[in-house]
Every structure is written in structure tokens, then in C-alpha cells.
Design an enzyme around this catalytic site. Sequence first.
Site: not given
Ligand code: ARG
Ligand code: GLU
Length: 744
Positions: A87, A223, A655
Site C-alpha cells: 500500500h 502487504d 507502514s
Molecule cells: N490501515 C493501514 C494504514 O493505516 C492500511 C491501509 C491500506 N489498506 C487499506 N485496505 N486501505 O495505512
Molecule cells: N497502515 C498504516 C500506515 O500506512 C500503519 C498502521 C497504523 O496506523 O499503525 O502507516
Amino acid sequence: MKKNSRILLTLCFIFILKISYAGEGMWLPQLLKALNEGDMQSMGMKMSAEDIYSVNQGSLKDAIVHFNGGCTSEIISAEGLLLTNHHCGYGQIQSHSSVKNNLLKNGFWAKSKKEELPNDNLEVTFIVRIEDVSKMVLEGVTDEMSTKERQSQIDKNIASYKQSMRPLKHEEIQIKPFFKGNQYFMFVTMTYTDVRLVGAPPESIGKFGSDTDNWVFPRHTGDFSLFRIYAGADNMPADYSIDNVPFKPKHFLPISLDGVEEGDFTLVFGYPGRTNQYLPSSAVAQTMNVLNPAKIAIRDKALKIVDAGMRSDEAIRIQYASKYARIANYWKKWIGENQGLKKSDAMGRKHKYEQDFMTRLKADRTMHVKYGSLLNDFEKLYKEIEPYALTRDYYNEIVRRNIEIMTVASYMNRLESLYANNGATGYNGFKARLEPFLDDFYKNYRPEIDQKVFASLMEMYVNADIIEGVKGDLAAMAKKHGGFDKYAKSLFESSFVPNKNQMFKLLSADPKMAIESMQKDPLVQLAKQLSDAYDANVSKEYSNLNTKITDLMRIYMEGQMKVFTEKKFFPDANSTMRVTYGKVAGYSPRDAVTYNPVSYLDGAIEKYVPGDYEFDIPKKLLDLYETKDYGQYADSNGKVPICFLGTNHTTGGNSGSPVIDAHGNLIGLNFDRVWEGTMSDINYDASICRNIMVDARYILFIVDKFAGATHLVKEMKLVHPKKDAKVIKMEEPKKKKKRRRRRG
Ligand code: ARG
Ligand code: GLU
């Protein structure tokens, strides 16, 4: 007596439990020696602080790279191979994709370095060294100064310090505030811009579970994506050129094949974006009871409309997938955050902390004079700012984010004001940047969807209990048209903004004529009216109050550090390099529910829905599962691990951060947190805050067995630290005895 000792035992047990969960803190790598080394080693770490951060020799920090300012990445080979999340590389993967050659859908694997794909607008940054420059920056700053005076003194100091520094070629200097402006650190960095895409799994692996599984465990997402840094012949940063060569790092991370078990030491090294650990209770209450619920409700409405559109039409689904994911990501996070704040009794904890703060202050007169009224002042200021803060969130969410066309309309006003101020030069400069943006925008834009979002959210705006002045004449216009649906319909039909052809035709016209047409457009007019109304009624007041709060926050932070001298403080995240350490651990979010720390391929198969856009699985992966063709990547139970949980204190920006074992080897890749623990940005609770990581063995399995990109695995250094440690242990007793005898 017996009873007492039993109580003591229980207390000890609770204490040990607490310790064994410890994970709070995002620590500065250069301060680990002073603050954390002992703690880390007692949790099982076999390295020294110097192995993690050193200015004089290659250390772990030399393998950690800020990825395009938002994510983290790490070097995993001597030839500059770079690992980050799928991502995080999404934009790059998407930019090389077309309907015919869809890398998002099919994945991509460069068979040789020649096939690696260069990227515009991608840069990665290394830290050369970090220095405390607080003394210099705060020179001449006094308590008596006003905020403005203080800031201007600081700016002056920073400017003259930067001038006195002579950074080497390619080095850059950044000075950033920490602890709310009580300390300043300088970062010497080096940025590489030739970064090429090397490999990415298909979305059905890299984004498996998509929005349904986002922020959730058990998770089964691979991921990850792979890039490579290229450098000039001197190994220094260079613009893209076919003559560039793979970057040779000072350090790269070996990868452990030995896997993880509950209780294993985990270190996450990366660039957390923003946290708010030291807020007063009045601020936490506002986030929890006022701001979060408002933002959730707005996105709820927008997402439902977009979702219905995506379900009705495959083309719309593709167009909106990425935008939906972005909006849904924080919508879901805030819901989890609010639940977590309640469950962890954040308010109760803050109140108790504040009571302690006040009690201790009372014991010291000068301190009491300086810090004693802070909490009351916060209480007042947060009450005062509340209507402005709420209106600001409404405005940002509705006018600037979720109704897509309003942003585009506001760019027309920008063109207009640039023309008024700087003539055709200003206009054309912005237009040149706008056109490629608009080209992209219309590719993924459906006016019929946006029109519905407009009707629904503008109605919400008008009915919201926010500062009335920001609403312009929306209510009257809706009434005149017979409701918001009809008003929206009329606007979208009569405006040129939703229509790509009309937009580009207008932009190709002479600036003066174009602006005349823009000024007559109802959507452009509305955007201007709402933005002016916001500026007139909210901007200034909000920013004044916010400055006061920021100022108090600096003093409150100083007070907390002076009062709780036994506590080790870490600064809030601010997109600078941090280390967080913890352990592999499951958790129990609710009564009778317990999560194991490790998920397996078997679980992905359980979730498999053929053809589904979230839960499809590529045939090749199904085959590997059928034949159990796992190579060296299975766990000791014969299964292929996918994800695991830890107690590391992480946030957005972490991330792509490497998860490192006790010896300095890569064991995983951080990419998310569990929903119940997302309040860790405000109130970390070791019992339910968990970060989610992809197991390094799953990454290797996909690269090697699934993609057949064995040449990449060969480039990496695979190690067996656990097995090796056992061998060393068996040899050790002899050595030790000898040494002891010699010494004795
Ligand atoms: N929750 C993770 C973050 O904050 C992954 C986000 C990307 N994935 C998604 N399904 N939107 O960035
Ligand atoms: N998915 C998040 C990012 O892109 C990390 C997850 C979190 O917020 O801990 O940085």
C-alpha cells in the site's frame, strides 16, 4: 500471613504481566543508550544501542529509509534492494498499470535489473546523523516572550545555525521541534531519487482482505512490494539515468528464516507520523465526544453512497476503489479509536494522571505558580475552541474532502486570484500543474455519484450545529430548488466543472476569457462563497485559539517532565525516525475472545471467495497450498505463516517499517494495527494495543515459490539466528568455565 503472601504473589504476577507486555514508546534512536538499552536487553535483545544507531560505524539505522515522506522502507541486500508495503508502493504500481498490462491485478516481477521500472516523483531518504541542537535553537528565548517573539527568535537562531553548518554535497539539514518545542534536533539526511520498482504481488495477495479486513486481525495480507535504489558511479544520489548503478548500502538487514513465537523480542524501526500522548483530559474528551463522532458520521454517509455505486457497476468499482479505501481507512480507524478510548478508560486515566500532577505541584511553590493553572486554562480554551474546531472538521470533511467537485471548483478560484495578483504568468504556472492533476481526476470521476454525495453532505452541513456563518446561502438555495437533491442536480447540470471536455476547453482559452466564464459558474461561485464564509467566520479565531493551546501545551509538556521525574518520556511522533520495541503477543479484546499472535495461509484459504474483489486468491497460490510446496518457508508446524502481532507502539507512517529480531535480522514488515488498539495514538494500553506485521517468511515464500523470482531471494542474506544460538549455547558452557578459571 498466608493470605498476605498470596496477595503479594498476585501483585507480583500482575507486575510481571505488565512488564512482559511493555511496548509503549516511540524512542529516539540516538538516545537508546541512555534511556532504553537496559530495558531492551532485559526483554531479550542481544544487540547494543550502538548496533542500532551509530554515527561512526554502519548500524541498523543505515538500512532504514523514509519512503517518499509518508512510509518507511528498508534495505535488504548489498545491491540496494528496498522492501516496503504494497500500500506504500501502490501509487507507483498503479502508475505502471494499464487495462492491458494491469500490474495491480497481476503483480509484477522484474526478471533482471534491466526490467526494473523507474518512477517519477519517488524519493527515499537516509539519516546520516541526528544531533541535539536545543541549546542553539533556544538561545535568547525567555519565558517572558510572547509566542510571536519566541518563534521569531527561534527562526532566527535556526537560520543562522543552518548557515554556519556546511553540509557535504548531497546532504541536507532539517531542524525539528520535539516535546512540543522544548527540545530541538537536527537531522542530516541524504535523499535518493532514482528508485525503481522491482516486484509486487497481485492485489489478491498484497491487498488481500482490502477494506473489510483493514485494521483487523486475524489478517492474511501479503502487504509488501520491492524497489531498488540506484546511485551515481560514486554511490551518491543522482537523477535517473540508465548509467546509474545499484546503490551500495552501509548496512542491509539479513532475513531470519527461524520465524517468531509468542514472547519473542521485536523492534520496529521507522517513521511514525503523528501521535498525541500528552493531551490534557479536556482535549481527549473533545476528540472522543465531539470531533470523532462528527467525522465518522460524515464519512459514513459519503461511503454508503460510493459503496452503492461501486456495487452497481464494475467500472465504478475500479474508479473508486482507491479513493474509497483512503476515506474508509480513517473512518474505520476513528471508530476503533473511540471504542478503544472508552474501553481503556482513557478519561479515567487522564484524570488520575492530572490529579497526580496537581498533587505533586502543590509540594513545590515555584512549580505550582508556573504550572498550577494549566489544566484549568486548557479546560477553558478547549471549550472556547470547540465550536471552531467542530466547524473546521465539518468544512474540511464536507467541502474539501468528500464532495470531490468542490475541490476542483476551488482550483478555479485559485486560478482567478493568481491571475488577479500575478497576471498570466501566475495563471499559466498553476494551470500547468493543474492539467495533469485534472486528467487523472476525471479518469476516476463519476459526477452522478458525486452529485448524490453533494446533496447528502450539504444537507448535513446546513443542519449541523456548527457556526452558522459558514453555511452561506446553501439553505435558501436548496429551498428555492425544492430540496438538496434537486439543488445538486441543477448545479451539476449547469456547471462546467464536472465535465472534463468543457473544463479542458475552457482552460485552453485565453486566461481572461476563461476567468470570465469561471466567475459565472454556479459551482465555482459556491466554492468561493463557502471558502470566504469559512475564512470570515472560523479561520482566524481557530488559529488564534490553537496558537494559545499549542503554547500552553509546550509549558504543560515541560511541567509533566519536571513533575514526573521518575518517568521516561518519549516525544510525540512527528515523522522522524523512531524505535519502538515490544514482543510477539496475542490479545483479548473482549470477554471470551482471544487472538493467537500468528495467522497462517490456511486462514487465507478459509476466507477465499472466488472472483471477489477483496477475498480472491490467485490460482498459483491455491496450487502451492494444495501441494504444500512451501520450501524452507513453513513454520515448525508445517504451515506457512502470513501475519503476526506485537506490542510495538506504532502509528501511520510506520507502514513498511522493518520488524527486527533480538539479533538485528528482519523477521517481518509492519503494516497495520488492530482496531481495538488504534487509540494508542492518544492512550496506549499494553493489554490491547497490537501492531500487525507480515511474516518475512511469507514475503520470501511469495517472491520465491509464488513468483519464481528466485534471483531476488539469492540476492538477500537468509540466516538462522535461533538455530545458530542453540549451537552456540551448546558450546558455551566450556568456554565460560575456562574464562572463569582464568579470572579466578
Ligand atoms: N490501515 C493501514 C494504514 O493505516 C492500511 C491501509 C491500506 N489498506 C487499506 N485496505 N486501505 O495505512
Ligand atoms: N497502515 C498504516 C500506515 O500506512 C500503519 C498502521 C497504523 O496506523 O499503525 O502507516
